[in-house]
Design an enzyme around this catalytic site. Sequence first.
Site, PDB file in Angstrom:
ATOM      1  N   GLY A 390       0.809  -1.208   0.000  1.00 38.69           N
ATOM      2  CA  GLY A 390       0.000   0.000   0.000  1.00 38.69           C
ATOM      3  C   GLY A 390       0.844   1.261   0.000  1.00 38.69           C
ATOM      4  O   GLY A 390       1.956   1.298  -0.555  1.00 38.69           O
ATOM      5  N   SER A 391       0.343   2.314   0.645  1.00 38.04           N
ATOM      6  CA  SER A 391       0.904   3.661   0.516  1.00 38.04           C
ATOM      7  C   SER A 391       2.314   3.833   1.070  1.00 38.04           C
ATOM      8  O   SER A 391       2.912   4.902   0.883  1.00 38.04           O
ATOM      9  CB  SER A 391      -0.028   4.663   1.202  1.00 38.04           C
ATOM     10  OG  SER A 391      -1.289   4.668   0.592  1.00 38.04           O
ATOM     11  N   SER A 392       2.849   2.836   1.759  1.00 39.49           N
ATOM     12  CA  SER A 392       4.210   2.967   2.288  1.00 39.49           C
ATOM     13  C   SER A 392       5.233   3.247   1.191  1.00 39.49           C
ATOM     14  O   SER A 392       6.290   3.823   1.457  1.00 39.49           O
ATOM     15  CB  SER A 392       4.609   1.685   3.038  1.00 39.49           C
ATOM     16  OG  SER A 392       3.822   1.521   4.194  1.00 39.49           O
ATOM     17  N   VAL A 393       4.931   2.861  -0.060  1.00 39.49           N
ATOM     18  CA  VAL A 393       5.898   3.035  -1.143  1.00 39.49           C
ATOM     19  C   VAL A 393       5.822   4.423  -1.789  1.00 39.49           C
ATOM     20  O   VAL A 393       6.562   4.710  -2.734  1.00 39.49           O
ATOM     21  CB  VAL A 393       5.712   1.959  -2.247  1.00 39.49           C
ATOM     22  CG1 VAL A 393       5.832   0.568  -1.674  1.00 39.49           C
ATOM     23  CG2 VAL A 393       4.381   2.143  -2.970  1.00 39.49           C
ATOM     24  N   LYS A 394       4.962   5.284  -1.302  1.00 37.41           N
ATOM     25  CA  LYS A 394       4.748   6.565  -1.991  1.00 37.41           C
ATOM     26  C   LYS A 394       5.986   7.462  -1.985  1.00 37.41           C
ATOM     27  O   LYS A 394       6.108   8.361  -2.830  1.00 37.41           O
ATOM     28  CB  LYS A 394       3.554   7.300  -1.382  1.00 37.41           C
ATOM     29  CG  LYS A 394       2.213   6.663  -1.765  1.00 37.41           C
ATOM     30  CD  LYS A 394       1.035   7.358  -1.111  1.00 37.41           C
ATOM     31  CE  LYS A 394      -0.284   6.725  -1.544  1.00 37.41           C
ATOM     32  NZ  LYS A 394      -1.461   7.298  -0.848  1.00 37.41           N
TER      33      LYS A 394
END
Length: 686
Positions: A390-394
């Site tokens: 999820g958004s951790s890679v943003k």
Amino acid sequence: MVSKKNKKKKAQLPFRLNILFFIVFLLFSALVLQLGVVQILNGEAFQSEIDRTTNDYTEVPVPRGKMYDRNGELIVGNDAAYSITYTPEKGIQAEDRLNVAEKLAEHISMDSEDHLDSVTLRDKREYWYLNNTEEAKGLLSKKESEEMDNGEAYTETLKRIDEDKVDDYSKQQLEVMAIKKEMDKAMALTPQVIKNENVSPEEFARVSAHLDELPGINATTDWNRKYPYDQTFRDFAGSITSEEQGIPADQEDYYLTRGYSRNDRVGNSGLEEEYERVLRGRKEKIQYTTNNDGTVVDSDVVVDGQRGKDLVLTVDMELQQQVDKVLREEMQAAMNADPVENREMEYATAVVMDPNTGEILAASGQRYDDKENEFVSTETASIFNANAPGSSVKGATMLAGYESGVIEPGQRFYDTTINVASTPPKSSWTDLGWVNDYDALEQSSNVYMFYIAMRMGGYYNYEPNKPMPVESGTFQEMRNYYAQFGLGVETGIDFPQESTGFTGPNGSGKTLDLAIGQYDTYTTMQMAQYVSTIANGGSRVRPHFMKEVRNPIPHDEGLGPVHESYNTDIMNQLQMSSSEIDRVQEGFRRVFQEPNGTGSRHFADKPYDAAGKTGTAEYDKYHKDGSYTSTENLSLVGYAPYDDPEVAFAIMVPFTGKGSDYPINHNIGKGILDAYFELENDDEEE
């Protein structure tokens, strides 16, 4: 009156006898001459052949090196154990081994189920054969024996021994067979373990006192691996083969060409396998001198044995225990929280590392066993199991946007639902309105990342409900940027295997999902390397368990001098500028420290000033029956302090259900950082 004819015959007899005597004389003379030649000319050579001795060598294994944590605490050690071994001379026959086995059975017990169950029907028949040789030989006719070689005849004889003759052996006789079975495995002048488990002091003493009656038998000390921390870190420490297993059959050539014997114990998983060359040690080499009939007449140690070198690992076992505890407690709390429909949480993993050096401080995995109703360790899931984060890679997506030139620092987009033809609507967790790059990270804007992905695909003019043409190669371009952080590629960790995650097929319809961490999957170790790269300013460092190799010391207590140290290995530098990395670092700080940050209510009041990024991935978990469950993966990455990072972490909790309000990822993150800085403060006070 004697006739002339008779006189002539009498005269011829002595002449013939003389010829006969002369021939006999010549034969004896030749024999005496030959004996003289043998005695005088060749006597010394023949005597030398009679007295000839040969030198043979054997190697005796030594204890393996130990493993310590970064503070000198023993993780894996060796327990001394009594051992009974057999080293046969050359030419030893089966009858000789049976005789020794019968005598040895008077002093040791082989009555365990493993030993007695190992005795096969063939073993019993061989025992009967040796005790009834003449009767056994009569089971084959003379003609049958002449038509077979010795091996065939022996095998056929064993087959013809009636089972009724071997089905009523006593327990003592079965123990003799079990001993001989182990002795039969021995090669000439090579020690073979007969018994090394549960050898009592009494057995050891009895065998030691009767060694003169037991040719080839020795009572010595062996070793077994011991684990002071029980199951903690056992998955990563790994295991070794047993004496019975020896070197793996599929790697036999590899080990034999490196001086191993077939029954050597070797590392077959984890760090035991990874650092086998260091931990194995140097075998003791013994020279045996044997005479012409194979009898050993002398022995000498020509190479002293030395146990394996010790590993000092990067892990802190006290922190490791704390991380294990946090995962167990938070999983239990999540399961006790308000029931969540379709909750299928299986495990949670966490990796804690020094973002500047790559030293792994702790790596944990905990799984709840429904059958046993308890938690079990699954540490290596942190490098083997991959999930959509999820958004951790943003942070990586934002930097890819800067470097590709599709956005500029400070650029704004309006965050509202994106509608692409023939595609379900895509949006952030709520409409955020106008957001810049800082806001996008702080408030976790999906839409901002969608615009980056669309522009990288050449689609700059978004129109609602229209098709979204994306240039071919966009997927791979984005993945190439992610790879700079260690996402989707090997981290290079010093471990025998690791997963690189799953990369789905390229497809323009999935480009937006890829940009927010809901398509490709990554391991927790990859996520830890990724966040460390951001934390340290752009250096992708190789994660590692080994800190130092130490030479063993004679008294076997404590650590010896350093033999080898691990230096920080920078695998690559980010292509992005330091100013761009600074902006992502500031965005991560806002996530944990500013009121609108998605992690601020968990970290803003902490004294260690953490930074990081939250993540939630919607996930359809498919089952064997073809059905699927809509669930979520929760993740969290971070580091602290944000202005001078000394510790980084990554957390992955897959299959948490749909719409759970329990913040298990945040609570685990807090627990890890609390434990780390509490231990740091304790060390400073000491």
